[in-house]
Design an enzyme around this catalytic site. Structure first.
Site, short mmCIF file in Angstrom:
data_model
loop_
_atom_site.label_atom_id
_atom_site.label_comp_id
_atom_site.label_asym_id
_atom_site.label_seq_id
_atom_site.Cartn_x
_atom_site.Cartn_y
_atom_site.Cartn_z
N CYS A 113 99.78 -23.35 40.52
CA CYS A 113 99.25 -22.03 40.89
C CYS A 113 97.73 -21.95 40.74
O CYS A 113 97.09 -21.06 41.30
CB CYS A 113 99.91 -20.94 40.06
SG CYS A 113 101.69 -20.88 40.27
N HIS A 246 95.62 -14.50 40.24
CA HIS A 246 96.82 -15.12 40.82
C HIS A 246 97.94 -14.08 40.81
O HIS A 246 98.13 -13.37 39.82
CB HIS A 246 97.20 -16.35 40.00
CG HIS A 246 98.53 -16.89 40.36
ND1 HIS A 246 98.90 -17.14 41.66
CD2 HIS A 246 99.60 -17.23 39.59
CE1 HIS A 246 100.14 -17.61 41.67
NE2 HIS A 246 100.58 -17.67 40.43
N ASN A 276 105.09 -14.47 44.50
CA ASN A 276 104.18 -15.49 43.97
C ASN A 276 104.10 -16.64 44.98
O ASN A 276 105.07 -17.38 45.16
CB ASN A 276 104.71 -15.99 42.62
CG ASN A 276 103.83 -17.04 41.98
OD1 ASN A 276 102.93 -17.57 42.63
ND2 ASN A 276 104.09 -17.34 40.73
N1 ACO Z 1 118.04 -9.90 38.18
C1 ACO Z 1 118.70 -9.30 37.17
N2 ACO Z 1 118.67 -9.79 35.91
C2 ACO Z 1 117.96 -10.90 35.69
C3 ACO Z 1 117.25 -11.56 36.70
C4 ACO Z 1 117.32 -11.01 37.99
N3 ACO Z 1 116.68 -11.55 39.04
N4 ACO Z 1 116.63 -12.64 36.17
C5 ACO Z 1 116.92 -12.66 34.87
N5 ACO Z 1 117.74 -11.62 34.58
C6 ACO Z 1 118.31 -11.24 33.29
C7 ACO Z 1 118.36 -12.38 32.33
O1 ACO Z 1 119.52 -13.16 32.56
C8 ACO Z 1 118.40 -11.67 31.00
O2 ACO Z 1 119.72 -11.23 30.78
P1 ACO Z 1 120.37 -11.28 29.30
O3 ACO Z 1 119.49 -10.39 28.47
O4 ACO Z 1 121.74 -10.76 29.52
O5 ACO Z 1 120.29 -12.72 28.88
C9 ACO Z 1 117.56 -10.43 31.25
O6 ACO Z 1 117.46 -10.27 32.68
C10 ACO Z 1 116.19 -10.48 30.66
O7 ACO Z 1 115.62 -11.71 31.02
P2 ACO Z 1 114.17 -12.06 30.58
O8 ACO Z 1 113.86 -13.44 31.07
O9 ACO Z 1 114.00 -11.75 29.14
O10 ACO Z 1 113.34 -10.99 31.42
P3 ACO Z 1 111.81 -10.71 31.33
O11 ACO Z 1 111.60 -9.28 31.09
O12 ACO Z 1 111.10 -11.70 30.46
O13 ACO Z 1 111.35 -11.00 32.82
C11 ACO Z 1 110.32 -12.68 34.18
C12 ACO Z 1 111.56 -12.28 33.39
C13 ACO Z 1 110.11 -11.68 35.30
C14 ACO Z 1 110.55 -14.06 34.76
C15 ACO Z 1 109.12 -12.67 33.23
O14 ACO Z 1 109.38 -13.42 32.07
C16 ACO Z 1 107.92 -13.21 33.89
O15 ACO Z 1 107.39 -12.65 34.83
N6 ACO Z 1 107.37 -14.32 33.39
C17 ACO Z 1 106.23 -14.92 33.98
C18 ACO Z 1 106.74 -16.02 34.77
C19 ACO Z 1 106.10 -16.11 36.12
O16 ACO Z 1 105.49 -15.23 36.66
N7 ACO Z 1 106.27 -17.27 36.66
C20 ACO Z 1 105.79 -17.55 37.93
C21 ACO Z 1 105.28 -18.90 37.96
S1 ACO Z 1 104.07 -19.15 36.80
C22 ACO Z 1 102.72 -18.64 37.39
O17 ACO Z 1 102.60 -18.48 38.56
C23 ACO Z 1 101.72 -18.39 36.42
#
Ligand code: ACO
Length: 319
Positions: A113, A246, A276
């Site tokens: 990224c 980003h 993204n």
């Molecule tokens: N729909 C519904 N529920 C979901 C989904 C979905 N698409 N994806 C995950 N869940 C569930 C999980 O299974 C979990 O359930 P559980 O509590 O029963 O186990 C629950 O939602 C919470 O999951 P978390 O991973 O804790 O959710 P969080 O609030 O952390 O959000 C996310 C997840 C959006 C991925 C967040 O951590 C994030 O944005 N992280 C940054 C990662 C990113 O942007 N990566 C992109 C590439 S890196 C970059 O470009 C820098």
């Protein structure tokens, strides 16, 4: 003294749009979950047979039109991509051929990224050294082919697209300062571990990530690198007219902007419409803000990114 300046921008998004509602029919998710956790509403998906170099070509043509630069004047091509057309040759060489030119230097930049910031910084160095005069810098990605469409935790986050800039020598500074960083000890947090061996893919061919680790790391380093870059240029954060981060997740963007004391009115966001798009996200957002007239001459624009590796970096531009 030779400086480098961005003189034209372009972008391309594939025609097919995949909405959160479409995803509700594919995996166990909801529009509300995706919007509230990420800010994403829709993303574009490349057509079958559409390659990173095809999208790069469309974005490059727009940047050439905007700058008045002909393909034959380009003497350096850098393509930032994690999803190249093939293992080799580079997507940059394939793009060069599609542009109908030969002889310029052409290579790919792999910093996930952060690839566009790494590529822009490299082009700036080459131009300022006097080695090259006119550089085409592209971010182009087809993450839809790296995703496990049964994995709701990753498939909702990404999209496809390309953005390009043309840079040339200038008497006045356009790129004021750039800072690049990496921490390879964190390479397992976000990865696509598949590799080719004996004609077969070895390892997992899909992207995997520890979302919350990425989130916390991203906000921390994006805040640090923004300060380092702005203060290193003898400016204040209040001098920044536009922040173009980003576009991974609106909550990462909002948290970083808050820590930097930059109001969201000064932040360009496209994550809602694009998802993204990795190395393409910054040049895509830049092109949109240039074309809709938000970015104006002499403004200060801070570009910053973080990606797998981890890699991160920032570039301060006077437009
Ligand atoms: N729909 C519904 N529920 C979901 C989904 C979905 N698409 N994806 C995950 N869940 C569930 C999980 O299974 C979990 O359930 P559980 O509590 O029963 O186990 C629950 O939602 C919470 O999951 P978390 O991973 O804790 O959710 P969080 O609030 O952390 O959000 C996310 C997840 C959006 C991925 C967040 O951590 C994030 O944005 N992280 C940054 C990662 C990113 O942007 N990566 C992109 C590439 S890196 C970059 O470009 C820098």
């Amino acid at each position: 003294m030779i400086h480098s300046k961005i003189i034209g921008t372009g972008s391309y998004l594939p025609k097919k749009i995949l909405t959160n509602h479409d995803l509700e029919l594919m995996v166990d998710t909801t529009d509300d979950w995706i919007r509230s956790r990420t800010g994403i509403v829709q993303r574009h998906i490349a057509a079958d047979g559409e390659m990173a170099s095809d999208m790069a070509l469309n974005a490059s043509r727009e940047a050439m039109d905007a700058s008045g630069i002909k393909a034959g004047e380009i003497d350096l091509i850098i393509v930032a991509t994690t999803t190249p057309d093939m293992i080799f040759p580079s997507t940059a060489c394939i793009l060069q051929n599609k542009l109908g030119i030969k002889g310029s230097a052409a290579f790919d930049m792999q910093a996930v990224c952060s690839g566009f910031i790494y590529a822009l910084t490299t082009a700036d160095m080459f131009i300022r050294s006097g080695k090259y005069r006119t550089a085409l810098v592209v971010g182009t990605e087809i993450y839809s082919r790296l995703l496990d469409w049964n994995d709701r935790s990753t498939c909702v986050l990404f999209g496809d697209g390309a953005g390009a800039v043309l840079m040339t020598q200038s008497n006045q500074p356009g790129i004021l300062s750039s800072h690049l960083r990496a921490d390879g000890s964190q390479h397992k947090v976000l990865s696509a571990t598949g590799s080719s061996c004996g004609g077969k893919v070895q390892g997992n061919p899909f992207l995997t990530m520890e979302g919350s680790v990425v989130f916390k790391f991203a906000v921390k380093v994006l805040t640090e690198i923004a300060h380092e870059t702005v203060i290193g240029s003898n400016l204040q954060m209040s001098d920044i007219d536009w922040l173009i981060p980003h576009q991974a997740n609106i909550r990462i963007i909002q948290s970083t902007a808050k820590k930097l004391d930059i109001p969201m009115e000064k932040v360009i966001t496209t994550v809602d419409k694009h998802g993204n798009t990795s190395a393409a996200s910054i040049p895509l957002a830049l092109d949109i803000a240039v074309r809709d007239g938000r970015i104006k001459q002499d403004q200060h624009i801070l570009l910053e990114s973080v990606g797998a590796g981890f890699t991160w970096g920032a570039t301060l531009v006077r437009w």
